[in-house]
Design an enzyme around this catalytic site. Sequence first.
Site, PDB file in Angstrom:
ATOM      1  N   THR A   6      19.120  -5.326  34.556  1.00 55.25           N
ATOM      2  CA  THR A   6      19.058  -6.800  33.898  1.00 55.25           C
ATOM      3  C   THR A   6      20.113  -7.154  33.121  1.00 55.25           C
ATOM      4  O   THR A   6      21.402  -6.220  32.394  1.00 55.25           O
ATOM      5  CB  THR A   6      17.690  -6.095  32.340  1.00 55.25           C
ATOM      6  OG1 THR A   6      17.703  -7.237  31.531  1.00 55.25           O
ATOM      7  CG2 THR A   6      18.366  -4.477  31.864  1.00 55.25           C
ATOM      8  N   ASP A   7      19.704  -8.586  32.398  1.00 52.83           N
ATOM      9  CA  ASP A   7      20.675  -8.757  31.105  1.00 52.83           C
ATOM     10  C   ASP A   7      21.512  -8.606  30.299  1.00 52.83           C
ATOM     11  O   ASP A   7      22.039  -9.016  29.315  1.00 52.83           O
ATOM     12  CB  ASP A   7      20.908 -10.531  31.510  1.00 52.83           C
ATOM     13  CG  ASP A   7      18.789 -10.599  30.207  1.00 52.83           C
ATOM     14  OD1 ASP A   7      18.614 -10.446  29.777  1.00 52.83           O
ATOM     15  OD2 ASP A   7      19.216 -11.906  30.339  1.00 52.83           O
ATOM     16  N   GLU A   8      20.184  -7.439  29.684  1.00 51.75           N
ATOM     17  CA  GLU A   8      20.282  -7.044  28.528  1.00 51.75           C
ATOM     18  C   GLU A   8      21.064  -5.777  28.040  1.00 51.75           C
ATOM     19  O   GLU A   8      21.438  -5.629  27.035  1.00 51.75           O
ATOM     20  CB  GLU A   8      19.136  -6.644  27.982  1.00 51.75           C
ATOM     21  CG  GLU A   8      17.622  -7.195  27.771  1.00 51.75           C
ATOM     22  CD  GLU A   8      16.375  -6.730  27.385  1.00 51.75           C
ATOM     23  OE1 GLU A   8      16.198  -5.591  26.517  1.00 51.75           O
ATOM     24  OE2 GLU A   8      15.337  -7.163  27.367  1.00 51.75           O
ATOM     25  N   TYR A  29      16.129   0.418  25.355  1.00 51.59           N
ATOM     26  CA  TYR A  29      15.764   0.281  26.689  1.00 51.59           C
ATOM     27  C   TYR A  29      16.849  -0.008  27.593  1.00 51.59           C
ATOM     28  O   TYR A  29      17.729   0.394  28.288  1.00 51.59           O
ATOM     29  CB  TYR A  29      14.587  -0.864  26.821  1.00 51.59           C
ATOM     30  CG  TYR A  29      14.531  -1.171  27.696  1.00 51.59           C
ATOM     31  CD1 TYR A  29      14.027  -0.975  29.107  1.00 51.59           C
ATOM     32  CD2 TYR A  29      15.323  -3.136  28.120  1.00 51.59           C
ATOM     33  CE1 TYR A  29      14.241  -1.632  30.140  1.00 51.59           C
ATOM     34  CE2 TYR A  29      15.134  -3.735  28.980  1.00 51.59           C
ATOM     35  CZ  TYR A  29      14.906  -2.963  30.162  1.00 51.59           C
ATOM     36  OH  TYR A  29      14.883  -3.246  31.107  1.00 51.59           O
ATOM     37  N   LYS A  81      19.366   1.022  30.161  1.00 54.80           N
ATOM     38  CA  LYS A  81      19.716   0.502  31.384  1.00 54.80           C
ATOM     39  C   LYS A  81      21.002   0.330  32.187  1.00 54.80           C
ATOM     40  O   LYS A  81      21.897   0.323  33.320  1.00 54.80           O
ATOM     41  CB  LYS A  81      18.882  -0.972  31.330  1.00 54.80           C
ATOM     42  CG  LYS A  81      18.201  -0.927  31.340  1.00 54.80           C
ATOM     43  CD  LYS A  81      17.328  -0.647  33.486  1.00 54.80           C
ATOM     44  CE  LYS A  81      17.192  -0.737  34.373  1.00 54.80           C
ATOM     45  NZ  LYS A  81      16.563  -1.258  35.939  1.00 54.80           N
TER      46      LYS A  81
HETATM   47  P1  NAD Z   1       7.442  -2.531  35.122  1.00 54.71           P
HETATM   48  O1  NAD Z   1       6.964  -1.935  34.094  1.00 54.71           O
HETATM   49  O2  NAD Z   1       6.374  -3.899  35.377  1.00 54.71           O
HETATM   50  O3  NAD Z   1       7.251  -1.680  36.489  1.00 54.71           O
HETATM   51  C1  NAD Z   1       7.553  -0.363  36.275  1.00 54.71           C
HETATM   52  C2  NAD Z   1       7.195  -0.187  38.014  1.00 54.71           C
HETATM   53  O4  NAD Z   1       8.138   1.125  37.870  1.00 54.71           O
HETATM   54  C3  NAD Z   1       5.229   0.514  37.044  1.00 54.71           C
HETATM   55  O5  NAD Z   1       4.808   0.446  38.643  1.00 54.71           O
HETATM   56  C4  NAD Z   1       5.566   1.904  37.126  1.00 54.71           C
HETATM   57  O6  NAD Z   1       4.548   3.317  37.550  1.00 54.71           O
HETATM   58  C5  NAD Z   1       7.118   2.536  37.862  1.00 54.71           C
HETATM   59  N1  NAD Z   1       7.554   4.010  37.022  1.00 54.71           N
HETATM   60  C6  NAD Z   1       8.043   3.727  35.736  1.00 54.71           C
HETATM   61  N2  NAD Z   1       8.028   5.057  36.022  1.00 54.71           N
HETATM   62  C7  NAD Z   1       8.944   5.990  37.051  1.00 54.71           C
HETATM   63  C8  NAD Z   1       9.122   7.340  37.522  1.00 54.71           C
HETATM   64  N3  NAD Z   1       9.758   8.096  36.576  1.00 54.71           N
HETATM   65  N4  NAD Z   1       9.267   7.549  38.830  1.00 54.71           N
HETATM   66  C9  NAD Z   1       8.647   6.240  39.429  1.00 54.71           C
HETATM   67  N5  NAD Z   1       7.559   5.064  39.776  1.00 54.71           N
HETATM   68  C10 NAD Z   1       8.031   4.534  38.447  1.00 54.71           C
HETATM   69  O7  NAD Z   1       8.729  -3.578  35.261  1.00 54.71           O
HETATM   70  P2  NAD Z   1       9.506  -5.049  35.668  1.00 54.71           P
HETATM   71  O8  NAD Z   1       9.388  -6.068  34.667  1.00 54.71           O
HETATM   72  O9  NAD Z   1       8.767  -4.494  37.337  1.00 54.71           O
HETATM   73  O10 NAD Z   1      10.576  -4.630  35.682  1.00 54.71           O
HETATM   74  C11 NAD Z   1      10.865  -3.958  36.846  1.00 54.71           C
HETATM   75  C12 NAD Z   1      12.655  -3.627  37.532  1.00 54.71           C
HETATM   76  O11 NAD Z   1      13.407  -5.312  36.756  1.00 54.71           O
HETATM   77  C13 NAD Z   1      12.938  -2.081  35.996  1.00 54.71           C
HETATM   78  O12 NAD Z   1      13.916  -1.995  35.691  1.00 54.71           O
HETATM   79  C14 NAD Z   1      13.732  -3.738  35.190  1.00 54.71           C
HETATM   80  O13 NAD Z   1      15.056  -2.777  34.065  1.00 54.71           O
HETATM   81  C15 NAD Z   1      14.063  -4.918  35.765  1.00 54.71           C
HETATM   82  N6  NAD Z   1      14.791  -5.843  34.976  1.00 54.71           N
HETATM   83  C16 NAD Z   1      12.981  -6.742  34.473  1.00 54.71           C
HETATM   84  C17 NAD Z   1      12.454  -7.531  34.000  1.00 54.71           C
HETATM   85  C18 NAD Z   1      12.014  -8.416  33.221  1.00 54.71           C
HETATM   86  O14 NAD Z   1      11.371  -9.563  33.083  1.00 54.71           O
HETATM   87  N7  NAD Z   1      10.637  -8.001  34.239  1.00 54.71           N
HETATM   88  C19 NAD Z   1      13.806  -8.907  34.393  1.00 54.71           C
HETATM   89  C20 NAD Z   1      15.590  -8.356  34.434  1.00 54.71           C
HETATM   90  C21 NAD Z   1      15.434  -7.323  35.143  1.00 54.71           C
HETATM   91  O1  DAU Z   2      15.893  -9.840  30.329  1.00 55.73           O
HETATM   92  C1  DAU Z   2      15.349  -9.115  30.343  1.00 55.73           C
HETATM   93  C2  DAU Z   2      14.998  -7.746  30.435  1.00 55.73           C
HETATM   94  O2  DAU Z   2      13.024  -9.080  29.833  1.00 55.73           O
HETATM   95  C3  DAU Z   2      14.008  -7.144  31.211  1.00 55.73           C
HETATM   96  O3  DAU Z   2      15.254  -6.233  31.511  1.00 55.73           O
HETATM   97  C4  DAU Z   2      12.960  -6.542  30.342  1.00 55.73           C
HETATM   98  O4  DAU Z   2      12.490  -5.577  30.985  1.00 55.73           O
HETATM   99  C5  DAU Z   2      11.935  -7.518  29.906  1.00 55.73           C
HETATM  100  O5  DAU Z   2      10.747  -6.514  29.596  1.00 55.73           O
HETATM  101  C6  DAU Z   2      12.137  -8.538  29.317  1.00 55.73           C
HETATM  102  O6  DAU Z   2      13.162  -8.071  27.402  1.00 55.73           O
HETATM  103  P1  DAU Z   2      11.886  -8.206  26.854  1.00 55.73           P
HETATM  104  O7  DAU Z   2      11.880  -8.087  25.626  1.00 55.73           O
HETATM  105  O8  DAU Z   2      13.217 -10.202  26.130  1.00 55.73           O
HETATM  106  O9  DAU Z   2      10.700  -9.315  26.667  1.00 55.73           O
HETATM  107  P2  DAU Z   2       9.504  -9.506  26.272  1.00 55.73           P
HETATM  108  O10 DAU Z   2       8.634 -10.404  27.191  1.00 55.73           O
HETATM  109  O11 DAU Z   2       8.798  -8.741  25.253  1.00 55.73           O
HETATM  110  O12 DAU Z   2       9.900 -10.099  25.110  1.00 55.73           O
HETATM  111  C7  DAU Z   2      10.511 -11.912  25.187  1.00 55.73           C
HETATM  112  C8  DAU Z   2      10.837 -12.351  23.667  1.00 55.73           C
HETATM  113  O13 DAU Z   2       9.459 -12.239  23.267  1.00 55.73           O
HETATM  114  C9  DAU Z   2      11.468 -11.497  23.188  1.00 55.73           C
HETATM  115  O14 DAU Z   2      12.619 -12.397  21.954  1.00 55.73           O
HETATM  116  C10 DAU Z   2      10.478 -10.880  21.807  1.00 55.73           C
HETATM  117  C11 DAU Z   2       9.388 -12.474  21.897  1.00 55.73           C
HETATM  118  N1  DAU Z   2       8.046 -11.133  21.045  1.00 55.73           N
HETATM  119  C12 DAU Z   2       7.520 -10.111  22.174  1.00 55.73           C
HETATM  120  C13 DAU Z   2       5.693  -9.786  22.523  1.00 55.73           C
HETATM  121  C14 DAU Z   2       5.674  -8.689  23.567  1.00 55.73           C
HETATM  122  C15 DAU Z   2       6.386 -12.109  20.119  1.00 55.73           C
HETATM  123  O15 DAU Z   2       7.503 -12.979  19.900  1.00 55.73           O
HETATM  124  N2  DAU Z   2       6.218 -11.609  20.679  1.00 55.73           N
HETATM  125  C16 DAU Z   2       5.351 -10.420  21.510  1.00 55.73           C
HETATM  126  O16 DAU Z   2       3.785 -10.057  21.330  1.00 55.73           O
END
Ligand code: NAD
Ligand code: DAU
Length: 339
Positions: free
Chosen positions: A125-127, A153, A157
Amino acid sequence: MTIIVTGGAGFIGSNFIYYMLDKHEDYRIICVDKLTYAGNLSTLERALNDERFRFVKADICDRTAVNKLFEEEKPDIVVNFAAESHVDRSIENPDIFLQTNIIGTAVLMDACRKYGIKRFHQVSTDEVYGDLPLDRPDLFFTEETPIHTSSPYSSSKASADLLVQAYNRTYGLPITISRCSNNYGPYHFPEKLIPLMIANALNDKPLPVYGKGENVRDWLYVEDHCKAIDLIIHNGKDGEVYNIGGHNEKTNIEIVKIICKELSKPESLITYVKDRAGHDLRYAIDPAKIHKELGWLPETKFEDGIKKTIKWYLENRSWWQEIISGEYQNYYEKMYGNR
Ligand code: NAD
Ligand code: DAU
């Protein structure tokens, strides 16, 4: 080609499985997922009817189960999406983030070493780069930006990324890492900003914006992320990191107002609530490397992607309504009740 996709019952993993099954007719995909609160087997309904697909319920931290699966399937590639992914939950309870995101990644890589692999791909992730100031729009994250994390988190990562790079250098494990910005699209769990705001707006509930809503995220339609990973696992160079993002920065309040407008809901639903602890200010990816080396560019414009996403949530109400009617209610009360 046999690919193990971990975390494939979650948001991005499931979109990736559908993308790969549609694109590569002769690939076999095995999804390993623990089915935590974020994993949903109904998300994989269409895949489960496909003979090229197998679902295995397992924890990536479970070495015995992981080794057994590798022995049975002899995968060519592993793409590791499995993770605890929500920053707010990591602030409440870091421990499970360290377990799954760090130890789970190591267990998978140990299996890759033991049974042999063409490529282990870590979905990062970019985080891991921390955040950028709001008043410096000229700054972007490149692959050379130092790791500098803010939340449990992002720290978990980043730790996993360092381990992946160590396995490459020390054991010669063939790896790639991608670091993507915020995704949005179908099957996004309704605890995250965009689906939470869509679900609340549709239920005429308050829209909880943290702080002043000025934080900036760089939004990418999930299919564009899947395309990038497909390119990296096939054409990316061993040992390399690739940033993925679409130069689509928006403040949170802009996002929430767009959702209100698209759903014809009043902005009076917007409620400013207590800020997230350690809240990262701005994320912004420079995707020049993946563009130059692999020819990747985002294809879905935000204006189209957000419309498609909202349409999906309108047409798939049962998917998210089922989620928010269960354990999610307790989560919501705990996180937002006194905020
Ligand atoms: P998500 O939370 O929607 O899905 C995570 C999945 O992993 C779920 O199906 C969960 O059951 C499974 N899981 C959790 N713990 C596990 C374990 N111990 N063993 C097997 N399975 C397990 O997450 P997402 O948003 O789809 O993110 C997927 C990946 O992409 C993550 O690694 C996250 O860090 C990365 N990522 C997410 C975003 C975003 O914007 N959502 C952006 C950049 C990177
Ligand atoms: O940048 C990539 C990341 O993006 C991934 O690695 C993470 O898995 C994914 O969850 C996401 O992280 P963020 O923290 O950026 O996403 P989130 O949707 O939780 O929040 C986006 C922004 O919105 C953040 O600045 C917090 C804000 N927010 C979020 C929630 C849930 C609110 O203002 N209100 C809310 O209720």
